[in-house]
Design a protein around this motif. Structure first.
Motif, PDB file in Angstrom:
ATOM      1  N   UNK A   1       0.859  -1.193   0.000  1.00 55.77           N
ATOM      2  CA  UNK A   1       0.000   0.000   0.000  1.00 55.77           C
ATOM      3  C   UNK A   1       0.891   1.237   0.000  1.00 55.77           C
ATOM      4  N   UNK A   2       0.990   1.889  -1.148  1.00 49.89           N
ATOM      5  CA  UNK A   2       1.867   3.054  -1.283  1.00 49.89           C
ATOM      6  C   UNK A   2       1.393   4.209  -0.417  1.00 49.89           C
ATOM      7  N   UNK A   3       0.084   4.429  -0.330  1.00 51.78           N
ATOM      8  CA  UNK A   3      -0.432   5.517   0.509  1.00 51.78           C
ATOM      9  C   UNK A   3      -0.043   5.299   1.972  1.00 51.78           C
ATOM     10  N   UNK A   4      -0.274   4.087   2.468  1.00 49.92           N
ATOM     11  CA  UNK A   4       0.081   3.789   3.856  1.00 49.92           C
ATOM     12  C   UNK A   4       1.583   3.949   4.070  1.00 49.92           C
ATOM     13  N   UNK A   5       2.383   3.466   3.108  1.00 49.18           N
ATOM     14  CA  UNK A   5       3.834   3.525   3.302  1.00 49.18           C
ATOM     15  C   UNK A   5       4.344   4.962   3.260  1.00 49.18           C
ATOM     16  N   UNK A   6       3.673   5.816   2.514  1.00 47.97           N
ATOM     17  CA  UNK A   6       4.039   7.230   2.497  1.00 47.97           C
ATOM     18  C   UNK A   6       3.949   7.810   3.902  1.00 47.97           C
ATOM     19  N   UNK A   7       2.804   7.601   4.552  1.00 52.00           N
ATOM     20  CA  UNK A   7       2.614   8.164   5.886  1.00 52.00           C
ATOM     21  C   UNK A   7       3.497   7.465   6.908  1.00 52.00           C
ATOM     22  N   UNK A   8       3.734   6.182   6.735  1.00 54.62           N
ATOM     23  CA  UNK A   8       4.640   5.474   7.635  1.00 54.62           C
ATOM     24  C   UNK A   8       6.063   6.003   7.491  1.00 54.62           C
ATOM     25  N   UNK A   9       6.465   6.319   6.277  1.00 57.00           N
ATOM     26  CA  UNK A   9       7.807   6.859   6.034  1.00 57.00           C
ATOM     27  C   UNK A   9       7.928   8.280   6.558  1.00 57.00           C
ATOM     28  N   UNK A  10       6.849   9.049   6.466  1.00 57.69           N
ATOM     29  CA  UNK A  10       6.844  10.389   7.065  1.00 57.69           C
ATOM     30  C   UNK A  10       7.095  10.273   8.568  1.00 57.69           C
ATOM     31  N   UNK A  11       6.370   9.355   9.217  1.00 63.33           N
ATOM     32  CA  UNK A  11       6.521   9.181  10.661  1.00 63.33           C
ATOM     33  C   UNK A  11       7.899   8.713  11.062  1.00 63.33           C
ATOM     34  N   UNK A  12       8.564   7.979  10.198  1.00 64.13           N
ATOM     35  CA  UNK A  12       9.906   7.463  10.498  1.00 64.13           C
ATOM     36  C   UNK A  12      11.018   8.375   9.984  1.00 64.13           C
ATOM     37  N   UNK A  13      10.631   9.449   9.314  1.00 62.09           N
ATOM     38  CA  UNK A  13      11.583  10.395   8.722  1.00 62.09           C
ATOM     39  C   UNK A  13      12.522   9.679   7.751  1.00 62.09           C
ATOM     40  N   UNK A  14      11.944   8.835   6.917  1.00 59.64           N
ATOM     41  CA  UNK A  14      12.727   8.100   5.941  1.00 59.64           C
ATOM     42  C   UNK A  14      12.550   8.698   4.542  1.00 59.64           C
ATOM     43  N   UNK A  15      13.550   8.471   3.724  1.00 56.96           N
ATOM     44  CA  UNK A  15      13.592   9.075   2.389  1.00 56.96           C
ATOM     45  C   UNK A  15      12.508   8.571   1.465  1.00 56.96           C
TER      46      UNK A  15
END
Length: 548
Positions: A179-193
Protein backbone atom coordinates in the motif's frame (compact mmCIF):
# COMPACT_ATOMS: atom_id res chain seq x y z
CA UNK A 1 -15.01 -5.07 -10.74
CA UNK A 2 -12.98 -2.06 -9.58
CA UNK A 3 -12.03 -2.29 -5.94
CA UNK A 4 -13.49 0.78 -4.23
CA UNK A 5 -11.45 2.80 -1.79
CA UNK A 6 -14.01 2.43 0.97
CA UNK A 7 -14.27 -1.34 0.38
CA UNK A 8 -10.70 -2.47 0.61
CA UNK A 9 -8.81 -0.16 2.92
CA UNK A 10 -7.58 -3.14 4.90
CA UNK A 11 -5.46 -1.05 7.22
CA UNK A 12 -6.65 -1.37 10.78
CA UNK A 13 -8.81 1.44 12.14
CA UNK A 14 -9.87 2.87 15.49
CA UNK A 15 -8.15 1.57 18.58
CA UNK A 16 -6.18 -1.04 16.60
CA UNK A 17 -4.68 1.61 14.36
CA UNK A 18 -3.77 3.80 17.34
CA UNK A 19 -2.02 0.87 19.08
CA UNK A 20 -0.07 -0.02 15.97
CA UNK A 21 0.92 3.60 15.39
CA UNK A 22 2.29 3.84 18.92
CA UNK A 23 4.16 0.58 18.59
CA UNK A 24 5.79 1.64 15.34
CA UNK A 25 7.14 4.81 16.92
CA UNK A 26 8.89 2.94 19.72
CA UNK A 27 11.96 2.01 17.72
CA UNK A 28 14.07 4.17 15.40
CA UNK A 29 14.07 2.88 11.86
CA UNK A 30 17.08 1.78 9.84
CA UNK A 31 17.57 1.64 6.12
CA UNK A 32 16.80 -1.91 4.98
CA UNK A 33 19.82 -4.16 4.56
CA UNK A 34 18.61 -5.52 1.25
CA UNK A 35 18.14 -2.08 -0.28
CA UNK A 36 21.90 -1.64 -0.64
CA UNK A 37 22.67 -0.05 -4.00
CA UNK A 38 26.43 0.30 -3.44
CA UNK A 39 27.33 -3.28 -4.37
CA UNK A 40 27.36 -3.57 -8.15
CA UNK A 41 30.08 -6.15 -8.94
CA UNK A 42 28.74 -9.11 -10.96
CA UNK A 43 30.24 -12.45 -11.91
CA UNK A 44 31.41 -12.60 -15.51
CA UNK A 45 29.06 -15.58 -15.93
CA UNK A 46 26.21 -13.05 -16.15
CA UNK A 47 25.79 -11.17 -19.39
CA UNK A 48 24.72 -7.53 -19.52
CA UNK A 49 22.00 -7.23 -22.17
CA UNK A 50 19.76 -4.57 -23.67
CA UNK A 51 16.07 -5.23 -24.27
CA UNK A 52 13.98 -2.87 -26.43
CA UNK A 53 10.91 -1.77 -24.49
CA UNK A 54 7.60 -2.69 -26.12
CA UNK A 55 6.09 0.33 -24.32
CA UNK A 56 8.23 3.16 -25.63
CA UNK A 57 11.18 1.69 -27.54
CA UNK A 58 13.78 2.64 -24.96
CA UNK A 59 16.52 0.11 -24.18
CA UNK A 60 16.08 -1.74 -20.91
CA UNK A 61 19.27 -2.96 -19.30
CA UNK A 62 19.42 -6.34 -17.54
CA UNK A 63 21.79 -9.01 -16.31
CA UNK A 64 21.09 -12.38 -17.86
CA UNK A 65 22.29 -15.96 -17.41
CA UNK A 66 21.49 -18.84 -19.74
CA UNK A 67 21.45 -22.34 -18.28
CA UNK A 68 24.14 -24.60 -19.72
CA UNK A 69 22.07 -27.73 -19.23
CA UNK A 70 20.83 -29.80 -22.15
CA UNK A 71 17.16 -29.73 -21.23
CA UNK A 72 15.03 -26.61 -20.56
CA UNK A 73 15.37 -25.25 -17.04
CA UNK A 74 13.41 -22.84 -14.81
CA UNK A 75 13.66 -19.09 -15.29
CA UNK A 76 14.13 -16.89 -12.23
CA UNK A 77 13.06 -13.27 -12.72
CA UNK A 78 14.71 -11.40 -9.85
CA UNK A 79 13.40 -7.87 -9.24
CA UNK A 80 15.67 -5.22 -7.71
CA UNK A 81 14.87 -3.33 -4.53
CA UNK A 82 13.20 0.05 -4.09
CA UNK A 83 16.28 2.23 -4.52
CA UNK A 84 18.19 -0.14 -6.79
CA UNK A 85 18.37 -0.93 -10.46
CA UNK A 86 19.61 -3.82 -12.60
CA UNK A 87 23.22 -3.20 -11.51
CA UNK A 88 22.48 -3.82 -7.84
CA UNK A 89 24.26 -7.04 -6.93
CA UNK A 90 21.86 -9.89 -6.29
CA UNK A 91 22.83 -12.25 -3.41
CA UNK A 92 21.04 -15.11 -5.22
CA UNK A 93 23.45 -15.23 -8.15
CA UNK A 94 25.82 -17.76 -6.57
CA UNK A 95 22.96 -20.18 -6.17
CA UNK A 96 21.73 -19.52 -9.69
CA UNK A 97 25.12 -20.71 -10.91
CA UNK A 98 25.06 -23.69 -8.53
CA UNK A 99 21.61 -24.75 -9.75
CA UNK A 100 22.35 -23.76 -13.36
CA UNK A 101 18.95 -22.14 -13.84
CA UNK A 102 18.11 -19.37 -16.28
CA UNK A 103 18.03 -15.93 -14.70
CA UNK A 104 17.28 -12.32 -15.55
CA UNK A 105 17.62 -9.19 -13.40
CA UNK A 106 15.81 -6.39 -15.27
CA UNK A 107 15.95 -2.64 -14.68
CA UNK A 108 12.20 -1.94 -15.02
CA UNK A 109 12.81 1.83 -14.86
CA UNK A 110 15.29 1.69 -12.00
CA UNK A 111 14.81 3.27 -8.58
CA UNK A 112 11.27 4.16 -7.54
CA UNK A 113 11.65 7.94 -7.57
CA UNK A 114 10.27 9.03 -10.93
CA UNK A 115 6.83 8.84 -12.58
CA UNK A 116 7.74 6.08 -15.02
CA UNK A 117 8.77 3.82 -12.10
CA UNK A 118 6.81 2.57 -9.02
CA UNK A 119 4.12 0.35 -10.50
CA UNK A 120 3.66 2.24 -13.75
CA UNK A 121 2.48 0.61 -16.96
CA UNK A 122 6.09 0.88 -18.20
CA UNK A 123 7.29 -1.20 -15.26
CA UNK A 124 4.85 -3.99 -16.08
CA UNK A 125 5.78 -3.84 -19.75
CA UNK A 126 9.50 -4.00 -18.94
CA UNK A 127 9.10 -7.04 -16.69
CA UNK A 128 7.12 -8.85 -19.38
CA UNK A 129 9.70 -7.89 -22.01
CA UNK A 130 12.46 -9.28 -19.76
CA UNK A 131 10.64 -12.60 -19.40
CA UNK A 132 10.09 -12.88 -23.15
CA UNK A 133 13.74 -12.01 -23.83
CA UNK A 134 14.96 -14.70 -21.42
CA UNK A 135 12.66 -17.31 -22.93
CA UNK A 136 13.77 -16.46 -26.44
CA UNK A 137 17.49 -16.34 -25.65
CA UNK A 138 17.80 -18.81 -22.78
CA UNK A 139 17.23 -22.49 -22.24
CA UNK A 140 13.87 -21.98 -20.56
CA UNK A 141 10.86 -24.13 -19.83
CA UNK A 142 8.09 -21.53 -20.51
CA UNK A 143 5.85 -23.25 -17.96
CA UNK A 144 8.50 -22.84 -15.24
CA UNK A 145 8.86 -19.07 -14.85
CA UNK A 146 9.18 -17.60 -11.34
CA UNK A 147 9.22 -13.97 -10.16
CA UNK A 148 10.93 -13.11 -6.88
CA UNK A 149 11.87 -9.94 -5.05
CA UNK A 150 12.50 -8.41 -1.63
CA UNK A 151 11.41 -5.02 -0.24
CA UNK A 152 10.83 -2.84 -3.33
CA UNK A 153 11.36 -6.00 -5.36
CA UNK A 154 8.67 -7.63 -3.23
CA UNK A 155 6.41 -4.69 -4.03
CA UNK A 156 7.08 -5.15 -7.75
CA UNK A 157 6.44 -8.89 -7.35
CA UNK A 158 3.02 -8.24 -5.80
CA UNK A 159 2.24 -5.70 -8.50
CA UNK A 160 3.24 -8.19 -11.19
CA UNK A 161 1.02 -10.82 -9.56
CA UNK A 162 -1.95 -8.47 -9.75
CA UNK A 163 -1.31 -6.92 -13.15
CA UNK A 164 1.23 -8.81 -15.29
CA UNK A 165 -0.26 -10.38 -18.39
CA UNK A 166 1.92 -13.51 -18.42
CA UNK A 167 1.35 -17.05 -17.06
CA UNK A 168 4.06 -17.03 -14.38
CA UNK A 169 4.12 -20.18 -12.24
CA UNK A 170 5.03 -18.58 -8.91
CA UNK A 171 5.55 -15.18 -7.30
CA UNK A 172 7.66 -14.89 -4.13
CA UNK A 173 7.38 -11.53 -2.34
CA UNK A 174 9.71 -11.04 0.62
CA UNK A 175 9.13 -8.06 2.97
CA UNK A 176 6.90 -6.39 0.36
CA UNK A 177 5.16 -3.03 0.27
CA UNK A 178 1.51 -3.44 -0.66
CA UNK A 179 0.00 0.00 0.00
CA UNK A 180 1.87 3.05 -1.28
CA UNK A 181 -0.43 5.52 0.51
CA UNK A 182 0.08 3.79 3.86
CA UNK A 183 3.83 3.53 3.30
CA UNK A 184 4.04 7.23 2.50
CA UNK A 185 2.61 8.16 5.89
CA UNK A 186 4.64 5.47 7.64
CA UNK A 187 7.81 6.86 6.03
CA UNK A 188 6.84 10.39 7.07
CA UNK A 189 6.52 9.18 10.66
CA UNK A 190 9.91 7.46 10.50
CA UNK A 191 11.58 10.40 8.72
CA UNK A 192 12.73 8.10 5.94
CA UNK A 193 13.59 9.08 2.39
CA UNK A 194 10.93 6.83 0.90
CA UNK A 195 8.26 9.49 1.42
CA UNK A 196 10.24 11.83 -0.87
CA UNK A 197 10.68 9.01 -3.39
CA UNK A 198 6.93 8.42 -3.46
CA UNK A 199 6.20 12.10 -4.00
CA UNK A 200 8.73 12.24 -6.85
CA UNK A 201 7.22 9.12 -8.44
CA UNK A 202 3.76 10.67 -8.16
CA UNK A 203 4.87 13.73 -10.11
CA UNK A 204 5.95 16.14 -7.37
CA UNK A 205 2.98 16.20 -5.03
CA UNK A 206 1.35 13.50 -2.96
CA UNK A 207 -1.84 12.29 -4.63
CA UNK A 208 -3.66 9.65 -2.61
CA UNK A 209 -5.74 8.53 -5.59
CA UNK A 210 -2.64 7.97 -7.73
CA UNK A 211 -0.87 6.32 -4.79
CA UNK A 212 -3.69 3.79 -4.50
CA UNK A 213 -3.61 3.24 -8.24
CA UNK A 214 0.02 2.17 -7.87
CA UNK A 215 -0.63 -0.07 -4.85
CA UNK A 216 -0.93 -3.84 -5.32
CA UNK A 217 -3.57 -4.10 -2.61
CA UNK A 218 -5.99 -1.88 -4.55
CA UNK A 219 -5.74 -3.73 -7.87
CA UNK A 220 -8.43 -6.02 -9.19
CA UNK A 221 -7.58 -9.63 -8.35
CA UNK A 222 -7.05 -11.52 -11.67
CA UNK A 223 -8.30 -14.84 -10.30
CA UNK A 224 -8.74 -16.46 -13.71
CA UNK A 225 -5.20 -15.61 -14.80
CA UNK A 226 -3.69 -16.83 -11.53
CA UNK A 227 -5.55 -20.13 -11.16
CA UNK A 228 -2.32 -22.09 -11.70
CA UNK A 229 0.06 -19.59 -10.13
CA UNK A 230 1.18 -19.57 -6.51
CA UNK A 231 1.83 -16.43 -4.47
CA UNK A 232 4.18 -16.70 -1.48
CA UNK A 233 4.42 -13.75 0.92
CA UNK A 234 7.28 -13.91 3.44
CA UNK A 235 7.82 -11.36 6.19
CA UNK A 236 10.19 -11.10 9.13
CA UNK A 237 8.30 -10.35 12.33
CA UNK A 238 10.64 -7.48 13.33
CA UNK A 239 10.21 -5.54 10.08
CA UNK A 240 8.85 -2.10 10.87
CA UNK A 241 11.06 -2.10 13.96
CA UNK A 242 14.43 -2.99 12.44
CA UNK A 243 13.32 -2.40 8.86
CA UNK A 244 11.35 0.08 6.83
CA UNK A 245 8.16 -1.85 5.97
CA UNK A 246 5.63 -2.72 8.71
CA UNK A 247 4.41 -6.30 8.55
CA UNK A 248 0.85 -5.03 8.07
CA UNK A 249 1.66 -4.69 4.36
CA UNK A 250 2.05 -8.47 4.12
CA UNK A 251 -0.81 -9.30 6.49
CA UNK A 252 -3.26 -6.99 4.77
CA UNK A 253 -2.32 -8.17 1.29
CA UNK A 254 -2.76 -11.78 2.28
CA UNK A 255 -6.13 -11.12 3.95
CA UNK A 256 -7.39 -9.17 0.97
CA UNK A 257 -6.55 -11.93 -1.53
CA UNK A 258 -7.47 -14.88 0.70
CA UNK A 259 -10.87 -13.42 1.59
CA UNK A 260 -11.68 -12.60 -2.02
CA UNK A 261 -10.56 -16.03 -3.19
CA UNK A 262 -12.48 -17.90 -0.50
CA UNK A 263 -15.54 -15.69 0.04
CA UNK A 264 -15.56 -13.16 -2.82
CA UNK A 265 -15.41 -10.49 -0.14
CA UNK A 266 -13.22 -7.39 -0.25
CA UNK A 267 -14.46 -4.86 2.31
CA UNK A 268 -12.74 -4.40 5.67
CA UNK A 269 -15.72 -5.00 7.94
CA UNK A 270 -16.66 -8.28 6.28
CA UNK A 271 -13.05 -9.53 6.27
CA UNK A 272 -12.70 -8.61 9.94
CA UNK A 273 -15.84 -10.53 10.86
CA UNK A 274 -14.77 -13.55 8.80
CA UNK A 275 -11.28 -13.53 10.32
CA UNK A 276 -12.75 -13.86 13.81
CA UNK A 277 -14.24 -17.22 12.82
CA UNK A 278 -12.00 -18.48 10.01
CA UNK A 279 -8.50 -19.51 10.98
CA UNK A 280 -7.40 -19.28 7.32
CA UNK A 281 -7.49 -15.48 7.68
CA UNK A 282 -5.42 -13.31 10.01
CA UNK A 283 -7.60 -11.92 12.78
CA UNK A 284 -7.28 -8.46 14.33
CA UNK A 285 -6.09 -10.04 17.58
CA UNK A 286 -3.38 -11.97 15.75
CA UNK A 287 -2.25 -8.81 14.00
CA UNK A 288 -2.06 -6.90 17.27
CA UNK A 289 -0.09 -9.72 18.89
CA UNK A 290 2.32 -9.90 15.97
CA UNK A 291 2.89 -6.16 16.02
CA UNK A 292 3.13 -5.58 19.77
CA UNK A 293 4.63 -8.81 21.09
CA UNK A 294 6.57 -9.63 17.95
CA UNK A 295 5.57 -13.22 18.58
CA UNK A 296 2.43 -15.32 18.46
CA UNK A 297 2.88 -17.95 21.19
CA UNK A 298 -0.27 -19.96 20.52
CA UNK A 299 0.68 -20.54 16.88
CA UNK A 300 4.30 -21.56 17.38
CA UNK A 301 5.07 -25.08 16.24
CA UNK A 302 8.60 -26.29 17.06
CA UNK A 303 8.90 -28.25 13.82
CA UNK A 304 8.03 -25.21 11.70
CA UNK A 305 11.07 -23.23 10.67
CA UNK A 306 12.79 -21.67 7.69
CA UNK A 307 16.38 -22.89 7.89
CA UNK A 308 16.51 -22.37 11.64
CA UNK A 309 14.24 -19.31 11.69
CA UNK A 310 11.16 -19.81 13.87
CA UNK A 311 7.86 -19.56 12.00
CA UNK A 312 5.28 -17.60 14.00
CA UNK A 313 2.40 -17.63 11.57
CA UNK A 314 1.65 -19.68 8.50
CA UNK A 315 -1.61 -19.33 6.56
CA UNK A 316 -2.84 -20.33 3.14
CA UNK A 317 -5.97 -20.28 1.05
CA UNK A 318 -5.72 -22.04 -2.28
CA UNK A 319 -2.57 -20.80 -3.98
CA UNK A 320 -2.12 -17.79 -1.66
CA UNK A 321 0.45 -18.36 1.12
CA UNK A 322 1.69 -16.24 4.03
CA UNK A 323 4.67 -16.94 6.32
CA UNK A 324 5.75 -14.72 9.22
CA UNK A 325 9.18 -15.78 10.51
CA UNK A 326 11.88 -14.75 12.97
CA UNK A 327 13.67 -12.05 11.05
CA UNK A 328 13.56 -8.48 9.87
CA UNK A 329 13.46 -6.71 6.53
CA UNK A 330 15.11 -9.43 4.52
CA UNK A 331 15.00 -12.32 2.14
CA UNK A 332 16.59 -15.52 3.38
CA UNK A 333 19.65 -16.61 1.39
CA UNK A 334 17.98 -19.99 0.81
CA UNK A 335 14.97 -18.35 -0.89
CA UNK A 336 15.41 -20.26 -4.15
CA UNK A 337 14.88 -23.56 -2.35
CA UNK A 338 11.25 -22.57 -1.73
CA UNK A 339 10.46 -21.97 -5.40
CA UNK A 340 8.16 -24.72 -6.80
CA UNK A 341 10.10 -25.59 -9.94
CA UNK A 342 9.23 -28.39 -12.36
CA UNK A 343 12.11 -30.70 -11.49
CA UNK A 344 10.92 -34.28 -11.90
CA UNK A 345 12.20 -36.60 -14.63
CA UNK A 346 10.10 -39.70 -15.20
CA UNK A 347 12.65 -42.00 -16.87
CA UNK A 348 12.68 -45.40 -15.06
CA UNK A 349 16.43 -45.57 -14.50
CA UNK A 350 18.07 -48.38 -12.48
CA UNK A 351 20.82 -46.85 -10.33
CA UNK A 352 23.41 -48.03 -7.78
CA UNK A 353 24.80 -45.34 -5.46
CA UNK A 354 27.94 -45.66 -3.32
CA UNK A 355 28.59 -42.76 -0.97
CA UNK A 356 29.28 -41.59 2.56
CA UNK A 357 27.11 -39.79 5.14
CA UNK A 358 25.80 -37.24 2.62
CA UNK A 359 24.42 -40.18 0.66
CA UNK A 360 23.17 -42.15 3.64
CA UNK A 361 21.42 -39.48 5.70
CA UNK A 362 17.69 -38.85 5.39
CA UNK A 363 17.18 -36.04 2.91
CA UNK A 364 20.68 -36.54 1.50
CA UNK A 365 21.59 -36.40 -2.15
CA UNK A 366 20.38 -39.97 -2.81
CA UNK A 367 16.94 -39.18 -1.34
CA UNK A 368 16.86 -35.99 -3.38
CA UNK A 369 17.83 -37.96 -6.48
CA UNK A 370 14.89 -40.27 -5.85
CA UNK A 371 12.60 -37.23 -5.54
CA UNK A 372 13.83 -35.95 -8.87
CA UNK A 373 13.48 -39.42 -10.45
CA UNK A 374 10.21 -40.79 -8.99
CA UNK A 375 10.10 -43.77 -11.39
CA UNK A 376 13.76 -44.74 -10.95
CA UNK A 377 14.86 -47.68 -8.82
CA UNK A 378 17.83 -46.62 -6.72
CA UNK A 379 19.83 -49.07 -4.63
CA UNK A 380 21.76 -47.05 -2.08
CA UNK A 381 24.68 -48.62 -0.23
CA UNK A 382 26.14 -45.40 1.19
CA UNK A 383 27.53 -45.37 4.73
CA UNK A 384 28.46 -42.58 7.11
CA UNK A 385 32.21 -42.25 7.60
CA UNK A 386 33.14 -44.11 4.43
CA UNK A 387 36.38 -43.14 2.68
CA UNK A 388 37.89 -43.86 -0.70
CA UNK A 389 40.72 -45.89 0.76
CA UNK A 390 41.49 -45.19 4.42
CA UNK A 391 40.47 -47.00 7.61
CA UNK A 392 38.51 -44.07 9.01
CA UNK A 393 38.90 -44.06 12.79
CA UNK A 394 40.70 -47.38 12.45
CA UNK A 395 37.60 -49.08 11.02
CA UNK A 396 38.32 -51.26 7.98
CA UNK A 397 34.61 -51.57 7.14
CA UNK A 398 34.62 -47.85 6.19
CA UNK A 399 37.39 -48.34 3.61
CA UNK A 400 35.69 -48.46 0.18
CA UNK A 401 38.75 -49.82 -1.61
CA UNK A 402 39.04 -52.75 0.80
CA UNK A 403 35.32 -53.52 0.64
CA UNK A 404 34.29 -52.59 -2.90
CA UNK A 405 33.73 -56.19 -3.98
CA UNK A 406 31.33 -56.64 -1.07
CA UNK A 407 29.50 -53.42 -1.96
CA UNK A 408 29.11 -54.45 -5.58
CA UNK A 409 28.01 -57.96 -4.60
CA UNK A 410 25.36 -56.39 -2.37
CA UNK A 411 24.28 -54.21 -5.29
CA UNK A 412 23.96 -57.30 -7.47
CA UNK A 413 21.85 -59.14 -4.90
CA UNK A 414 19.47 -56.21 -4.66
CA UNK A 415 19.26 -55.65 -8.42
CA UNK A 416 16.89 -58.57 -9.10
CA UNK A 417 19.14 -59.53 -12.03
CA UNK A 418 18.47 -56.18 -13.71
CA UNK A 419 21.48 -54.43 -15.19
CA UNK A 420 22.23 -51.02 -13.75
CA UNK A 421 21.91 -48.03 -16.03
CA UNK A 422 24.21 -46.02 -13.75
CA UNK A 423 26.68 -46.64 -10.96
CA UNK A 424 27.30 -43.41 -9.06
CA UNK A 425 30.22 -42.94 -6.65
CA UNK A 426 30.45 -39.92 -4.33
CA UNK A 427 33.33 -40.20 -1.85
CA UNK A 428 36.25 -38.10 -0.69
CA UNK A 429 35.01 -35.86 2.13
CA UNK A 430 36.39 -38.13 4.83
CA UNK A 431 39.67 -38.63 2.93
CA UNK A 432 40.26 -34.88 3.36
CA UNK A 433 40.03 -35.05 7.16
CA UNK A 434 42.83 -33.65 9.31
CA UNK A 435 44.10 -37.11 10.32
CA UNK A 436 44.84 -37.88 6.65
CA UNK A 437 46.44 -34.50 5.86
CA UNK A 438 49.85 -36.02 5.10
CA UNK A 439 48.45 -38.85 2.96
CA UNK A 440 46.73 -36.93 0.17
CA UNK A 441 48.82 -38.52 -2.57
CA UNK A 442 47.47 -41.86 -1.40
CA UNK A 443 43.94 -40.56 -1.97
CA UNK A 444 44.61 -40.32 -5.72
CA UNK A 445 46.19 -43.76 -5.83
CA UNK A 446 43.29 -45.27 -3.87
CA UNK A 447 40.79 -43.47 -6.08
CA UNK A 448 42.32 -44.85 -9.27
CA UNK A 449 42.40 -48.37 -7.82
CA UNK A 450 38.77 -48.09 -6.68
CA UNK A 451 37.50 -46.97 -10.07
CA UNK A 452 39.43 -49.72 -11.85
CA UNK A 453 37.86 -52.32 -9.56
CA UNK A 454 34.39 -51.00 -10.29
CA UNK A 455 34.94 -50.87 -14.03
CA UNK A 456 36.29 -54.45 -14.18
CA UNK A 457 33.52 -55.91 -12.04
CA UNK A 458 30.77 -57.82 -13.86
CA UNK A 459 28.14 -55.45 -12.40
CA UNK A 460 29.36 -52.81 -14.85
CA UNK A 461 27.84 -54.01 -18.11
CA UNK A 462 28.39 -52.41 -21.49
CA UNK A 463 25.27 -50.31 -21.05
CA UNK A 464 26.17 -49.12 -17.55
CA UNK A 465 27.32 -45.52 -17.32
CA UNK A 466 29.79 -44.85 -14.53
CA UNK A 467 29.70 -41.51 -12.69
CA UNK A 468 31.93 -39.91 -10.08
CA UNK A 469 30.54 -37.02 -8.06
CA UNK A 470 33.05 -34.71 -6.43
CA UNK A 471 32.83 -34.27 -2.66
CA UNK A 472 31.03 -31.04 -1.71
CA UNK A 473 32.91 -28.19 0.01
CA UNK A 474 33.72 -28.11 3.71
CA UNK A 475 33.39 -24.90 5.69
CA UNK A 476 36.77 -23.36 6.49
CA UNK A 477 35.87 -21.77 9.85
CA UNK A 478 33.80 -22.90 12.84
CA UNK A 479 34.26 -26.53 11.89
CA UNK A 480 34.96 -29.64 13.94
CA UNK A 481 38.66 -30.23 14.55
CA UNK A 482 38.64 -33.42 12.49
CA UNK A 483 37.77 -31.37 9.37
CA UNK A 484 40.18 -28.46 9.90
CA UNK A 485 41.95 -27.69 6.63
CA UNK A 486 39.70 -30.11 4.76
CA UNK A 487 38.41 -27.58 2.26
CA UNK A 488 41.92 -26.49 1.33
CA UNK A 489 42.80 -30.11 0.70
CA UNK A 490 39.64 -30.64 -1.38
CA UNK A 491 40.41 -27.56 -3.49
CA UNK A 492 43.62 -29.27 -4.62
CA UNK A 493 42.14 -32.74 -4.76
CA UNK A 494 38.99 -32.21 -6.84
CA UNK A 495 40.72 -31.28 -10.14
CA UNK A 496 43.01 -34.27 -9.70
CA UNK A 497 40.07 -36.59 -9.02
CA UNK A 498 38.37 -35.28 -12.14
CA UNK A 499 41.40 -35.99 -14.32
CA UNK A 500 41.74 -39.52 -12.90
CA UNK A 501 38.04 -40.30 -13.32
CA UNK A 502 37.87 -39.16 -16.94
CA UNK A 503 41.05 -41.06 -17.80
CA UNK A 504 39.44 -44.22 -16.44
CA UNK A 505 36.23 -43.82 -18.44
CA UNK A 506 34.03 -42.31 -15.71
CA UNK A 507 31.91 -39.22 -16.17
CA UNK A 508 32.72 -36.60 -13.54
CA UNK A 509 30.21 -34.23 -11.94
CA UNK A 510 31.88 -31.33 -10.15
CA UNK A 511 29.59 -30.12 -7.37
CA UNK A 512 32.47 -28.77 -5.29
CA UNK A 513 33.03 -25.53 -7.20
CA UNK A 514 29.35 -24.62 -7.82
CA UNK A 515 28.54 -25.17 -4.14
CA UNK A 516 31.41 -23.05 -2.80
CA UNK A 517 29.25 -19.92 -2.69
CA UNK A 518 26.17 -21.48 -1.11
CA UNK A 519 26.97 -24.59 0.94
CA UNK A 520 27.78 -22.64 4.09
CA UNK A 521 24.20 -21.51 4.67
CA UNK A 522 22.82 -24.96 3.89
CA UNK A 523 25.23 -26.89 6.16
CA UNK A 524 24.92 -26.02 9.85
CA UNK A 525 27.96 -28.13 10.73
CA UNK A 526 29.86 -27.11 7.62
CA UNK A 527 29.83 -30.62 6.16
CA UNK A 528 26.30 -32.04 5.91
CA UNK A 529 23.88 -29.87 3.95
CA UNK A 530 20.15 -29.70 4.61
CA UNK A 531 17.84 -31.37 2.11
CA UNK A 532 17.50 -28.21 0.02
CA UNK A 533 21.27 -28.06 -0.44
CA UNK A 534 21.47 -31.77 -1.20
CA UNK A 535 18.87 -31.15 -3.91
CA UNK A 536 21.42 -28.99 -5.74
CA UNK A 537 23.72 -32.02 -5.92
CA UNK A 538 20.84 -34.19 -7.17
CA UNK A 539 20.02 -31.60 -9.81
CA UNK A 540 23.58 -31.73 -11.15
CA UNK A 541 23.47 -35.52 -11.25
CA UNK A 542 20.14 -35.62 -13.09
CA UNK A 543 21.46 -33.16 -15.66
CA UNK A 544 24.34 -35.54 -16.37
CA UNK A 545 22.09 -38.62 -16.48
CA UNK A 546 19.88 -36.92 -19.05
CA UNK A 547 22.81 -36.14 -21.35
CA UNK A 548 22.59 -39.28 -23.45
Amino acid sequence: MEVKNEMISIRLTGVCAFCIFCVHLLVAQQDPTWDNTAKTAWSTAFQQVQIPSSADGTLQQAYFFKSTQKHPQPLIVSLHTWSGDYQQRDPMTNEILARDWNYIHPNFRGANNKPESMGSSSVLSDIKDAIEYAIKNGNVDPADVHVIGVSGGGYATLFAYMRLDYPVKSFSAWAPISDIEAWYWESIGRRQKYADDIVAALGGTFDDTEARRRSPIFQDFPKEKRQNASLYIYEGIHDGYTGSVPITHSLNMYNRLAAELKYKVTDLDSIGQLARLDNDLVSANEIIDLLTKRTLPLSIQPEKDLFGRQVYLEKSVGTIHLTIFEGGHEQLPQALSYIPVNDQVHTPYHILTIGDSNGQLAGGWVDQLQNRLPHARIINISQSGRTIGFDNGGREELNALKNIDNYLAEGQRKSDHTAYDFIIVCLGTNDAKYEFRDRQQEVLENFSALLRRIRKHRIATRKTRLLCISPPPIREKDIENKYVGGNERLAKLVPQLKAKAIALGFEFVDVYHPLLGVSDYYAKDGVHMAAAGQAIIANSIVSTLEQQ
